[in-house]
Write a protein that holds these residues in place. Sequence first.
Motif, PDB file in Angstrom:
ATOM      1  N   UNK A 130     -70.181 -55.818  -5.432  1.00 58.71           N
ATOM      2  CA  UNK A 130     -71.125 -54.681  -5.957  1.00 58.71           C
ATOM      3  C   UNK A 130     -71.189 -53.294  -5.220  1.00 58.71           C
ATOM      4  N   UNK A 159     -68.499 -52.032  -7.553  1.00 53.66           N
ATOM      5  CA  UNK A 159     -69.159 -51.734  -9.007  1.00 53.66           C
ATOM      6  C   UNK A 159     -69.913 -50.671  -8.781  1.00 53.66           C
ATOM      7  N   UNK A 206     -74.249 -65.585  -1.959  1.00 52.29           N
ATOM      8  CA  UNK A 206     -76.029 -65.602  -1.703  1.00 52.29           C
ATOM      9  C   UNK A 206     -76.729 -65.695  -2.923  1.00 52.29           C
ATOM     10  N   UNK A 207     -76.442 -66.673  -3.756  1.00 53.10           N
ATOM     11  CA  UNK A 207     -77.165 -66.982  -4.899  1.00 53.10           C
ATOM     12  C   UNK A 207     -77.475 -66.354  -6.108  1.00 53.10           C
ATOM     13  N   UNK A 208     -76.851 -65.155  -5.842  1.00 49.50           N
ATOM     14  CA  UNK A 208     -77.285 -64.296  -6.991  1.00 49.50           C
ATOM     15  C   UNK A 208     -76.720 -64.674  -8.221  1.00 49.50           C
ATOM     16  N   UNK A 209     -77.339 -64.811  -9.433  1.00 52.56           N
ATOM     17  CA  UNK A 209     -77.004 -65.138 -10.814  1.00 52.56           C
ATOM     18  C   UNK A 209     -76.434 -64.512 -11.769  1.00 52.56           C
ATOM     19  N   UNK A 210     -75.357 -64.294 -11.696  1.00 48.67           N
ATOM     20  CA  UNK A 210     -74.792 -63.213 -12.780  1.00 48.67           C
ATOM     21  C   UNK A 210     -74.305 -63.706 -14.036  1.00 48.67           C
ATOM     22  N   UNK A 211     -74.787 -63.362 -15.214  1.00 50.03           N
ATOM     23  CA  UNK A 211     -74.171 -63.622 -16.665  1.00 50.03           C
ATOM     24  C   UNK A 211     -72.889 -63.144 -16.894  1.00 50.03           C
ATOM     25  N   UNK A 219     -68.026 -58.098 -16.588  1.00 52.85           N
ATOM     26  CA  UNK A 219     -68.204 -59.079 -15.586  1.00 52.85           C
ATOM     27  C   UNK A 219     -67.858 -60.349 -16.340  1.00 52.85           C
ATOM     28  N   UNK A 226     -76.721 -58.753   1.004  1.00 50.08           N
ATOM     29  CA  UNK A 226     -75.334 -59.310   1.684  1.00 50.08           C
ATOM     30  C   UNK A 226     -75.532 -59.351   3.135  1.00 50.08           C
ATOM     31  N   UNK A 245     -68.209 -63.356  -2.698  1.00 49.41           N
ATOM     32  CA  UNK A 245     -69.002 -62.579  -1.576  1.00 49.41           C
ATOM     33  C   UNK A 245     -69.661 -61.732  -2.371  1.00 49.41           C
ATOM     34  N   UNK A 246     -70.936 -61.334  -2.194  1.00 48.69           N
ATOM     35  CA  UNK A 246     -71.720 -60.404  -3.022  1.00 48.69           C
ATOM     36  C   UNK A 246     -71.226 -58.975  -2.844  1.00 48.69           C
ATOM     37  N   UNK A 275     -75.358 -57.781 -15.451  1.00 50.04           N
ATOM     38  CA  UNK A 275     -76.600 -58.723 -16.008  1.00 50.04           C
ATOM     39  C   UNK A 275     -76.907 -59.889 -14.739  1.00 50.04           C
ATOM     40  N   UNK A 276     -78.255 -59.684 -14.319  1.00 50.91           N
ATOM     41  CA  UNK A 276     -78.725 -60.560 -13.372  1.00 50.91           C
ATOM     42  C   UNK A 276     -80.047 -61.483 -14.065  1.00 50.91           C
ATOM     43  N   UNK A 277     -79.768 -62.792 -13.864  1.00 51.17           N
ATOM     44  CA  UNK A 277     -80.723 -63.618 -14.363  1.00 51.17           C
ATOM     45  C   UNK A 277     -81.887 -63.715 -13.267  1.00 51.17           C
ATOM     46  N   UNK A 284     -73.370 -68.548 -16.183  1.00 46.20           N
ATOM     47  CA  UNK A 284     -73.752 -68.043 -15.188  1.00 46.20           C
ATOM     48  C   UNK A 284     -72.759 -68.253 -14.074  1.00 46.20           C
ATOM     49  N   UNK A 331     -77.195 -50.624  -8.418  1.00 50.53           N
ATOM     50  CA  UNK A 331     -76.682 -51.785  -8.167  1.00 50.53           C
ATOM     51  C   UNK A 331     -76.703 -52.059  -6.668  1.00 50.53           C
ATOM     52  N   UNK A 336     -84.422 -63.603  -6.665  1.00 46.19           N
ATOM     53  CA  UNK A 336     -84.331 -62.232  -7.564  1.00 46.19           C
ATOM     54  C   UNK A 336     -85.198 -62.558  -8.506  1.00 46.19           C
TER      55      UNK A 336
END
Lengths: 197, 197
Positions: A17, A20, A45-50, A33, B21, A12-13, B48-50, A40, B13, B33
């Motif tokens: 954060x 964070x 909510x489809x947030x892409x985090x590396x 992270x 959310x 859950x986003x 880090x966000x793609x 990835x 952030x 994004x």
Amino acid sequence: MNIYILLFDNFRTLDVFGPVDVFGEVSEFTLHYCSLVGGLVYSSHHVPIMTEVMPLTIFSDSIIFIPGGIGTRSLVNDVGFTKALTHIIPQASYCLTVYTGSALVAKTGLLEGKTATSNKKAWSWVTSVNPQVNWQYHARWCIDVCFYTSSGISAGTDMALGFVADLYGQERSRLIADSMEYVWNNQSYNDPFAEPM
Amino acid sequence: MNIYILLFDNFRTLDVFGPVDVFGEVSEFTLHYCSLVGGLVYSSHHVPIMTEVMPLTIFSDSIIFIPGGIGTRSLVNDVGFTKALTHIIPQASYCLTVYTGSALVAKTGLLEGKTATSNKKAWSWVTSVNPQVNWQYHARWCIDVCFYTSSGISAGTDMALGFVADLYGQERSRLIADSMEYVWNNQSYNDPFAEPM
């Protein structure tokens, strides 16, 4: 101190954060992270985090942070994930969870006999994962030795400020909350979302 | 409706992920994004966000969301970025900003004569970027036609819920806030962080 934020698909986003945004303002903390295999990872909510690969060996002053989210419903049955948590958590100074993240830790057995909480709307499911945990329904967050477990989503931000206050004093957290223009609920027992049972 | 979340290095952030959310729980919204050139973008807490490449042409029912953060201090002087905003924003139905994101929009001139707000701790700097904006110090968030601008960081979550309420009704936002276990400040004029002037 290193904080390892352990991510997985469909976390859950805001579980991650909100905290964070608090921890990132504490100069003593270094945030990582991570996920078990790196690469990835997508929030619910489809947030892409590396992510980095989560190290299996960590220093004893480390902190493990585990969010909740819809992804926990399947992850709780992932034997490899539970085994990794069982191995990593006892090495850390603290283990913090938000929302249904406490179900993942409950599954390891490490929370048995300890006081913990979770999200109100997922209460039956989380508590069923391990009834040997001393689950507290009325709590914004719970502390039992090295375990900090928070209630749903936004409660994680209150707990994160509470954790910083426990380490560095209330004034430090008050300054961070003010800079975030955040109205901090600083009482762990004050749970506005717990219905009378 | 498409929501384009326009990211840049050193965005704050929680400016982004509090509102995400909320928006992520609205089935009518599709979140993107983005950044001007795409690829990895890092928040001020090194998340880090793609990102996708921000399209320069968008449908008229689109929403542009612009966070603040320490990165805005240099970005406000980036002529290419200001030019892109000037081109994209008028195509959208709504433009939402959080924290010092309003400084980036103020720089384009599109906020001139309009009511807007920003973070209290960055007030002198933001308002100096364009004194032709009708800056409101006492406001959790402001609305002027298609522009929603919020105060600092956490205020973005209150504004996001307010925006959803304006589109779909208070009850819809109340349900989302409850599911997030979030104590929503639903009054845009109720600013607990504005000191008496």
